[in-house]
Every structure is written in C-alpha cells, then in structure tokens.
Write a protein that holds these residues in place. Structure first.
Motif, PDB file in Angstrom:
ATOM      1  N   ALA A 100       1.171  -1.563   0.123  1.00  0.00           N
ATOM      2  CA  ALA A 100      -0.088   0.137  -0.475  1.00  0.00           C
ATOM      3  C   ALA A 100       0.919   1.397   0.168  1.00  0.00           C
ATOM      4  N   ALA A 101       2.239   1.150   0.211  1.00  0.00           N
ATOM      5  CA  ALA A 101       3.192   2.147   0.308  1.00  0.00           C
ATOM      6  C   ALA A 101       3.730   2.915  -1.018  1.00  0.00           C
ATOM      7  N   VAL A 102       3.641   2.133  -1.686  1.00  0.00           N
ATOM      8  CA  VAL A 102       4.102   2.013  -3.490  1.00  0.00           C
ATOM      9  C   VAL A 102       2.463   2.082  -4.124  1.00  0.00           C
ATOM     10  N   GLY A 103       1.355   2.115  -3.308  1.00  0.00           N
ATOM     11  CA  GLY A 103       0.329   1.875  -4.928  1.00  0.00           C
ATOM     12  C   GLY A 103      -0.692   0.520  -4.921  1.00  0.00           C
ATOM     13  N   PHE A 104       0.092   0.090  -4.350  1.00  0.00           N
ATOM     14  CA  PHE A 104      -0.462  -1.990  -5.033  1.00  0.00           C
ATOM     15  C   PHE A 104      -1.456  -2.459  -4.080  1.00  0.00           C
ATOM     16  N   PRO A 105      -2.188  -2.432  -4.530  1.00  0.00           N
ATOM     17  CA  PRO A 105      -2.955  -3.874  -3.826  1.00  0.00           C
ATOM     18  C   PRO A 105      -2.240  -4.690  -2.385  1.00  0.00           C
TER      19      PRO A 105
ATOM     20  N   VAL B  92      23.405  18.677  -5.049  1.00  0.00           N
ATOM     21  CA  VAL B  92      22.072  18.614  -4.742  1.00  0.00           C
ATOM     22  C   VAL B  92      21.295  18.006  -4.636  1.00  0.00           C
ATOM     23  N   PRO B  93      20.308  17.592  -3.612  1.00  0.00           N
ATOM     24  CA  PRO B  93      20.271  16.630  -2.743  1.00  0.00           C
ATOM     25  C   PRO B  93      19.004  15.443  -4.227  1.00  0.00           C
ATOM     26  N   THR B  94      18.906  14.759  -4.651  1.00  0.00           N
ATOM     27  CA  THR B  94      18.345  13.629  -5.037  1.00  0.00           C
ATOM     28  C   THR B  94      17.236  12.829  -4.181  1.00  0.00           C
ATOM     29  N   HIS B  95      17.200  12.619  -3.384  1.00  0.00           N
ATOM     30  CA  HIS B  95      16.909  11.353  -2.671  1.00  0.00           C
ATOM     31  C   HIS B  95      15.462  11.538  -2.401  1.00  0.00           C
ATOM     32  N   ILE B  96      14.497  10.461  -2.269  1.00  0.00           N
ATOM     33  CA  ILE B  96      13.083  10.946  -1.781  1.00  0.00           C
ATOM     34  C   ILE B  96      12.759  10.483  -0.669  1.00  0.00           C
ATOM     35  N   PRO B  97      12.171  10.754   0.201  1.00  0.00           N
ATOM     36  CA  PRO B  97      12.515  10.200   1.495  1.00  0.00           C
ATOM     37  C   PRO B  97      10.961   9.677   0.947  1.00  0.00           C
ATOM     38  N   GLY B  98      10.297   8.056   1.966  1.00  0.00           N
ATOM     39  CA  GLY B  98       9.588   7.256   1.490  1.00  0.00           C
ATOM     40  C   GLY B  98       7.915   8.582   2.394  1.00  0.00           C
ATOM     41  N   SER B  99       8.488   9.691   3.670  1.00  0.00           N
ATOM     42  CA  SER B  99       7.098  10.154   3.277  1.00  0.00           C
ATOM     43  C   SER B  99       6.223  10.327   2.071  1.00  0.00           C
ATOM     44  N   VAL B 100       7.516  10.893   1.431  1.00  0.00           N
ATOM     45  CA  VAL B 100       6.680  11.824  -0.239  1.00  0.00           C
ATOM     46  C   VAL B 100       6.495  10.853  -1.107  1.00  0.00           C
ATOM     47  N   GLN B 101       7.628   9.470  -1.003  1.00  0.00           N
ATOM     48  CA  GLN B 101       6.592   8.444  -1.874  1.00  0.00           C
ATOM     49  C   GLN B 101       5.826   7.948  -1.583  1.00  0.00           C
ATOM     50  N   ARG B 102       5.686   8.198  -0.338  1.00  0.00           N
ATOM     51  CA  ARG B 102       3.935   7.674   0.274  1.00  0.00           C
ATOM     52  C   ARG B 102       2.580   8.666  -0.096  1.00  0.00           C
ATOM     53  N   LEU B 103       3.408   9.838   0.128  1.00  0.00           N
ATOM     54  CA  LEU B 103       2.268  10.585  -0.773  1.00  0.00           C
ATOM     55  C   LEU B 103       1.839  11.237  -2.581  1.00  0.00           C
ATOM     56  N   LEU B 104       3.284  10.116  -2.575  1.00  0.00           N
ATOM     57  CA  LEU B 104       2.362  10.518  -4.127  1.00  0.00           C
ATOM     58  C   LEU B 104       1.829   9.121  -4.789  1.00  0.00           C
ATOM     59  N   ALA B 105       1.730   7.722  -3.749  1.00  0.00           N
ATOM     60  CA  ALA B 105       0.924   6.364  -3.866  1.00  0.00           C
ATOM     61  C   ALA B 105      -0.650   6.990  -3.044  1.00  0.00           C
TER      62      ALA B 105
ATOM     63  N   ASN C 183       3.830  11.076 -10.393  1.00  0.00           N
ATOM     64  CA  ASN C 183       2.426  10.181 -10.099  1.00  0.00           C
ATOM     65  C   ASN C 183       1.685  10.037 -11.109  1.00  0.00           C
ATOM     66  N   ASP C 184       0.795   8.863 -11.708  1.00  0.00           N
ATOM     67  CA  ASP C 184       0.455   8.950 -13.084  1.00  0.00           C
ATOM     68  C   ASP C 184      -0.515  10.120 -13.206  1.00  0.00           C
ATOM     69  N   ALA C 185      -1.064  10.698 -12.646  1.00  0.00           N
ATOM     70  CA  ALA C 185      -2.294  11.806 -12.751  1.00  0.00           C
ATOM     71  C   ALA C 185      -1.051  13.176 -13.453  1.00  0.00           C
TER      72      ALA C 185
END
Length: 305
Positions: free
Chosen positions: A24-29, A101-114, A134-136
C-alpha cells in the motif's frame, strides 16, 4: 589493500528492505500474498530494472550495480538517508556527497505520490530537475521524464502549453531564477548547478537579464490553464511545497471539487495518457479551437515542465 564489497550483505539488504515495504505504501493492492512485502516483479517495475537482474542482485550473482541502479532501488524501497548510504557502501560505491544537490526522495514523499491519485504531483530537486511524479501528473503533462529541468524548459519555450498573463509569467520566471540562484549559493561545488546556469546564460538573454537583477521572488499558489489534446483547456490550482528536512520541491495540481475542470481532470486521469501518445511533443497537431471567453484575460501560451 582494499576489501571488496560484501555481495551477500548487498543481497541481504535488498531482500530485507523489500520484505518490509508494505504494498500500500507504493500504491499496490495487498491481495493474497505469501509475504507482507513487495514482490520482486513490483520492485523491478518501479525501479526500471529487469526481474532477472533484481534476482541476481538478491542472490549476490550480479556484477557491481551502477550508481543509477542503487539510487533507483533506494528510491523505490523508500530508504532513509543512512540506509541509502549503507546500500551504496554495500554496492562498493561512494554515497552521494553532501555538497551535491540532494536527489534522494524520503519514504514520506513516496507515500504521498502513491496515496493521492486524484492529485497530479511532481517532485523536483532544488534546481527544478524532475525526479519522479505520479500517474495523474503523467496524464496532465506527458510521460514522466526524470532529469527534465523546468528552468531550461521555461526559458527555451520547449514544454507544455500553459495559458497565463504576462505579469504572472514574468513573476513565475523570476521565482525560478531566484530558486536557481539559491541552489547555486547553497551547492557551489555541484558541477551540475554550474553547468545549468552557464547553459541558461548561453541560450536565453531573458534568463541572463533576470539573473543579473538578483531579485528574490517566492512561489505562490495560483491557477494554471493548460491546453490538453484530450480535454482541451483545463484550469487547475498549482501549489509548491518543500518537504521538511530536504531541498525537494513538491508541485501539486488540484481541481475545484464539482467544477467542470474537475470533470475534465477525472477524464484525463482515466484516458489522457492512452489517448495522447507522444504528448507533450512539439510535433502534435494543434488542439481544437479554444473558447477564448473561458480563458484568463490577456492569457498567452507559455511553458510548463
């Protein structure tokens, strides 16, 4: 004598972090699963790797993975900064320097996308280079192209068409230049920042003029009207956020609930990506005539990344 990296440690880290990440954290059932974590196929898909290569990594049989592969796995597995550095070390690679320049995406932001499929969300670096979306977002602005720089698109007029007034356009450009100057001051040792500023000076007299002015301009919430080949003109609210503790910029497009634009956005998220192949390529045929009365006063075609 240099000690070779522990391939078993790399393999174990990838397996352990894959097993702990909830679908669910990445948008999968969730569905019926033998283990609570992600499947190899899912990680491979999100990271842009073949399943066979991921299997070899997890079995310790692959050659040293590239920095790009490790960065992609760190993003998909939603690692913290220390965990990301540990993954790089296990792969025999130096972790990204603090001076870059930082390019790492925290898990919290990943969850926001999903977890917000109704919002078009894009994540950028401090220099406005796209990291992910994200897809939208893809349905609205075209296929996700990590590495695409919004400042360069804006000043070379090579992005998606946006309709906005002349004063709003200039303010938007000033804000982008202000952001880039801030990044150049904060990350003086990053050659990517220096190269981007030099290229923009070379290709855009407008950028060079705004850079010389050294104005400080902040982004503000504003509506933006896009001309999309599927739904025609669509106006969405645009907000820019900064993720706490990072220099990442999160751009979100939303529609007013119950509005005609919300209906268009719903349709776009359903069929936009499939019905507009190549969008936002410059060779696309022109859209249907736009109802000028429905657009902002004195609106002009502009660029968005």
């Amino acid at each position: 004598m240099t000690t070779p990296p522990d391939r078993g440690d790399l393999a174990g880290l990838i397996r352990a972090w894959r097993d702990r990440l909830a679908p669910a954290a990445v948008g999968f059932p969730v569905g019926q699963r033998r283990t609570p974590g992600l499947r190899r196929e899912e990680v491979a898909l999100l990271a842009g790797l073949s399943v066979d290569y991921l299997v070899r990594l997890e079995q310790g049989r692959a050659e040293r993975p590239s920095a790009q592969v490790v960065a992609s796995l760190a993003r998909v597995l939603q690692l913290s900064d220390p965990e990301r550095d540990q993954l790089y070390a296990a792969a025999g690679l130096a972790a990204p320097s603090a001076g870059l320049v930082p390019t790492h995406i925290p898990g919290s932001v990943q969850r926001l996308l999903a977890r917000l499929p109704d919002v078009a969300i894009g994540v950028y670096t401090a220099t406005w280079t796209l990291l992910t979306a994200n897809d939208a977002w893809s349905a609205l602005l075209g296929p996700i192209d990590p590495g695409r720089n919004l400042v360069l698109l804006q000043f070379t007029r090579s992005g998606v068409r946006v309709l906005r007034g002349e004063a709003d356009e200039r303010r938007f450009e000033c804000a982008l230049v202000s952001d880039l100057r801030r990044a150049a001051i904060r990350y003086p040792d990053d050659p990517g920042v220096t190269g981007l500023v030099e290229e923009l000076h070379r290709v855009s007299p407008v950028f060079a003029s705004l850079w010389a002015e050294a104005r400080i301009v902040e982004h503000r919430s504003e509506p933006k009207t896009f001309v999309h080949p599927v739904v025609g003109p669509i106006t969405l609210d645009c907000d820019v956020f900064t993720a706490a503790g990072t220099d990442l910029r999160i751009v979100a497009y939303t529609a007013v609930p119950g509005s005609a634009d919300a209906s268009r956005f719903d349709l776009l998220r359903t069929v936009g990506a499939e019905q507009a192949p190549g969008w936002p390529g410059a060779d696309l045929p022109a859209c249907e005539p736009v109802d000028q009365a429905a657009l902002p006063a004195h609106a002009q075609e502009r660029i968005e990344g």
